[in-house]
Design an enzyme around this catalytic site. Structure first.
Site, PDB file in Angstrom:
ATOM      1  CD1 TRP A 204      35.535  29.132  32.368  1.00  0.00           C
ATOM      2  CD2 TRP A 204      34.558  28.659  30.424  1.00  0.00           C
ATOM      3  NE1 TRP A 204      35.290  30.327  31.723  1.00  0.00           N
ATOM      4  CE2 TRP A 204      34.685  30.058  30.527  1.00  0.00           C
ATOM      5  CE3 TRP A 204      33.962  28.115  29.275  1.00  0.00           C
ATOM      6  CZ2 TRP A 204      34.238  30.936  29.529  1.00  0.00           C
ATOM      7  CZ3 TRP A 204      33.517  28.996  28.280  1.00  0.00           C
ATOM      8  CH2 TRP A 204      33.664  30.384  28.419  1.00  0.00           C
TER       9      TRP A 204
ATOM     10  CG  ASP B 215      38.767  37.165  31.546  1.00  0.00           C
ATOM     11  OD1 ASP B 215      38.175  36.560  30.643  1.00  0.00           O
ATOM     12  OD2 ASP B 215      38.235  38.054  32.230  1.00  0.00           O
TER      13      ASP B 215
ATOM     14  CD  GLN C 258      38.164  35.361  36.206  1.00  0.00           C
ATOM     15  OE1 GLN C 258      36.956  35.534  36.172  1.00  0.00           O
ATOM     16  NE2 GLN C 258      38.876  35.518  37.325  1.00  0.00           N
TER      17      GLN C 258
ATOM     18  CD1 TRP D 127      33.035  32.545  32.834  1.00  0.00           C
ATOM     19  CD2 TRP D 127      31.048  32.653  33.840  1.00  0.00           C
ATOM     20  NE1 TRP D 127      33.100  33.549  33.762  1.00  0.00           N
ATOM     21  CE2 TRP D 127      31.900  33.648  34.400  1.00  0.00           C
ATOM     22  CE3 TRP D 127      29.754  32.541  34.342  1.00  0.00           C
ATOM     23  CZ2 TRP D 127      31.479  34.515  35.409  1.00  0.00           C
ATOM     24  CZ3 TRP D 127      29.340  33.402  35.349  1.00  0.00           C
ATOM     25  CH2 TRP D 127      30.203  34.381  35.869  1.00  0.00           C
TER      26      TRP D 127
ATOM     27  NE  ARG E  23      32.762  42.581  34.087  1.00  0.00           N
ATOM     28  CZ  ARG E  23      31.568  42.999  33.693  1.00  0.00           C
ATOM     29  NH1 ARG E  23      30.739  43.572  34.542  1.00  0.00           N
ATOM     30  NH2 ARG E  23      31.193  42.850  32.423  1.00  0.00           N
TER      31      ARG E  23
ATOM     32  CD  GLU F 248      33.573  42.038  30.064  1.00  0.00           C
ATOM     33  OE1 GLU F 248      32.828  41.518  30.904  1.00  0.00           O
ATOM     34  OE2 GLU F 248      33.943  41.438  29.039  1.00  0.00           O
TER      35      GLU F 248
HETATM   36  N1  DQQ Z   1      35.529  37.828  32.605  1.00  0.00           N
HETATM   37  C1  DQQ Z   1      35.543  37.982  34.038  1.00  0.00           C
HETATM   38  C2  DQQ Z   1      35.186  39.407  34.289  1.00  0.00           C
HETATM   39  C3  DQQ Z   1      35.573  40.067  33.022  1.00  0.00           C
HETATM   40  C4  DQQ Z   1      35.192  39.067  31.984  1.00  0.00           C
HETATM   41  C5  DQQ Z   1      34.601  36.990  34.652  1.00  0.00           C
HETATM   42  C6  DQQ Z   1      35.879  39.261  30.679  1.00  0.00           C
HETATM   43  O1  DQQ Z   1      35.871  39.924  35.413  1.00  0.00           O
HETATM   44  O2  DQQ Z   1      34.939  41.317  32.863  1.00  0.00           O
HETATM   45  O3  DQQ Z   1      35.023  35.675  34.400  1.00  0.00           O
HETATM   46  O4  DQQ Z   1      35.936  38.093  29.923  1.00  0.00           O
END
Ligand code: DQQ
Length: 575
Positions: free
Chosen positions: A54, A57, A73, A81, A180, A235
């Site tokens: 996976w 971002d 990520q 995820w 965040r 976000e």
């Molecule tokens: N993905 C991250 C967060 C963000 C989100 C977590 C946006 O920090 O807000 O994987 O896709």
């Protein structure tokens, strides 16, 4: 006090840092996992993907000492995820990428439950710093700082998270589960750094502002930089200056009368990236969108298809601002697990302010053209009403296509009602790409990409032209997926956006389209990048050599292809 903390931060960079306990066994585990993906048919060849698992971002993109860095990520353990770490790849050309060990992963109380999105800032002393969201032992979202372990490593392979500083920002009095994604920081003339953190209060989305003198001790400003009611969680905010005139990019700290500012937010409720163009008032630390930029989640999008959690960075080598965005899958989670991977990054795009000052323009980075191979051209070809012409001679599952259509008569453009003027996606979805004589405007005309020979499968990327009150033309760009795949369990929603172009201008109206095709990705740029639409497509028949490309005109009158060029694209060396 602040100065001494800053000094301490710098000293930290010069010595061998601690706080790395627990790293080696995690890296060992990550590195011993062999790729197990089973389905290669829809993997891309020149879009950024890890070999398996996976990805979401893009994080902390930067250019540093001749090297482009992309963190992202990543779940090291599967195609869904979870277990999120910052994976890391480097490149010298933004096209070919070398994978490195994950840069940031859970080790400490301030990020033990996940290392979520964040950004890089290059300090005036030429030190890169990462700010990211950690999920702490209590499940709170906190903001942390990470520094390169060894600045003399040209690839900045290892990063440390100084325990004496972290977390640097905590959600005091705030909703700790909606706090965040710190932005790149910018430096004000008063010597204070500023950073934004995404947040919501009730349904009001906001970009909280924090200030710091030393990058370590951050204080929340009384007011957010900007907020907007009923937009939900913001976000991955991104805030940067653009030149009022010209295409060059600017360092994030630049301000003045020659610039406008852009605020982009990724709306969690809608899963789309929206932006406004406006003015940043440094003396108030407030951002005011222009009247032409609506900030309620109904207006300007970077991309009207699959494109989320995007982030820009300033490329000091080529003086441009580059945008990365995540394209997730359109198929089911079961399919992702079966194929062993999920998520692709869109081709990085250079972006700048359009001459109108009302919107941005985006264009694939010029380096991607180095992959162009064999080329075919079609010049001055009239497409009668109802005609479909195949573009032969290139491998169209992996191609770059540019076409300019010349329009002779737009008499049959219908009026688009005011309701539809706010709902481009709905109009695309209602009309599809059929030859709708009544109310369908002038069109559709465009390209069938990833099409099977019998066109049972095809993705239609096209334009329709309407009129609105005052007799002005309205151009709609659509991507229709109703026939994209014979598979049932894929999302076939149509996408659409308006293209702000004055067709009355010049002797003969034209419209251009560029489409990057890469097996399961179709990224389209209307009218030089004024409107972009990206899609994920999973053909069953139109695979590899069996993928075809056509230009079509279902408008009620002829149009001309003044020029179409299509190139084979080579496979990039990615990870
Ligand atoms: N993905 C991250 C967060 C963000 C989100 C977590 C946006 O920090 O807000 O994987 O896709």
């Amino acid at each position: 006090m602040a100065a001494s903390r800053f000094l301490l931060l710098l000293c930290y960079l010069l010595v061998f840092l601690h706080g790395f306990a627990g790293a080696s066994h995690i890296l060992e585990e990550l590195n011993t996992m062999e790729p197990t993906y089973v389905n290669q048919q829809h993997r891309t060849t020149y879009h950024f993907q890890p070999p398996k698992n996976w990805m979401n971002d893009p994080n902390g993109p930067m250019y540093y000492n001749g090297v482009y860095h992309l963190f992202y990520q990543y779940n090291p353990y599967g195609a869904v995820w979870g277990n999120i770490v910052w994976a890391h790849s480097v490149s010298t050309d933004l096209v070919n990428w070398q994978p490195l060990e994950p840069a940031i992963y859970p080790t400490a109380p301030f990020d033990i439950k996940g290392c979520w999105s964040g950004s890089a800032t290059i300090l005036p002393n030429h030190t890169p710093v990462i700010l990211y969201t950690g999920i702490d032992t209590q499940g709170r979202q906190v903001q942390n700082l990470a520094l390169p372990k060894n600045l003399s490593d040209p690839l900045l392979r290892q990063w440390v998270k100084p325990a004496q500083y972290n977390p640097i920002i905590v959600p005091n009095g705030l909703n700790a589960s909606s706090f965040r994604d710190p932005t790149s920081a910018w430096l004000g003339k008063d010597g204070h750094w500023r950073v934004l953190v995404g947040n919501k209060r009730g349904k009001r989305g906001m970009a909280l502002l924090y200030r710091s003198r030393d990058f370590v001790w951050w204080v929340k400003a009384k007011h957010p930089l900007h907020s907007s009611k009923d937009t939900g969680m913001w976000e991955c905010p991104d805030f940067f200056p653009v030149l009022k005139k010209g295409q060059l990019g600017l360092d994030t700290s630049v301000n003045g009368l020659h610039v406008k500012h852009v605020l982009k937010v990724s709306l969690d409720d809608l899963k789309h990236d929206y932006y406004t163009v406006g003015t940043y008032l440094p003396y108030k630390d407030r951002y005011v969108p222009d009247n032409s930029s609506v900030d309620d989640g109904t207006s300007l999008r970077y991309d009207y298809g699959k494109f989320y959690a995007s982030k820009t960075f300033f490329d000091g080598a080529k003086h441009r601002r580059i945008l990365w965005g995540w394209m997730n899958e359109s198929d089911s989670v079961n399919n992702d697990v079966a194929k062993g991977w999920s998520g692709v990054q869109a081709i990085p795009r250079t972006l700048w302010l359009d001459k109108s000052g009302k919107q941005l323009v985006q264009w694939p980075i010029v380096e991607i053209e180095s992959l162009r191979g064999k080329k075919v051209d079609i010049i001055d070809k009239v497409l009668g009403s109802g005609s479909v012409v195949e573009v032969l001679g290139v491998t169209t599952a992996q191609a770059d296509v540019e076409v300019t259509f010349e329009l002779h008569s737009l008499d049959q453009a219908d009026i688009l009602d005011s309701m539809s003027l706010t709902q481009p996606q709905l109009v695309c979805s209602k009309l599809g790409c059929s030859n709708t004589k009544q109310g369908g405007g002038f069109g559709p005309f465009g390209l069938f990409v990833l099409a099977s020979k019998d066109q049972e499968e095809r993705t239609a990327v096209f334009f329709r032209i309407f009129k609105k009150a005052g007799n002005q033309h309205v151009v709609l760009m659509c991507s229709d997926h109703s026939r994209s795949s014979l598979k049932e369990d894929v999302d076939k929603t149509a996408y659409g956006g308006f293209v702000d172009v004055d067709l009355a201008h010049g002797p003969k109206p034209t419209l251009s389209l560029r489409t990057l095709i890469d097996h399961s990705v179709v990224e389209s740029f209307g009218e030089g990048g004024k409107t972009c639409i990206s899609s994920r497509i999973y053909p069953v028949k139109a695979l590899g050599e069996n993928a075809h490309l056509y230009a079509f005109n279902y408008a009620p009158a002829p149009i001309t292809i003044s020029k179409l060029s299509a190139w084979d694209m080579s496979t990039a060396k990615i990870n």
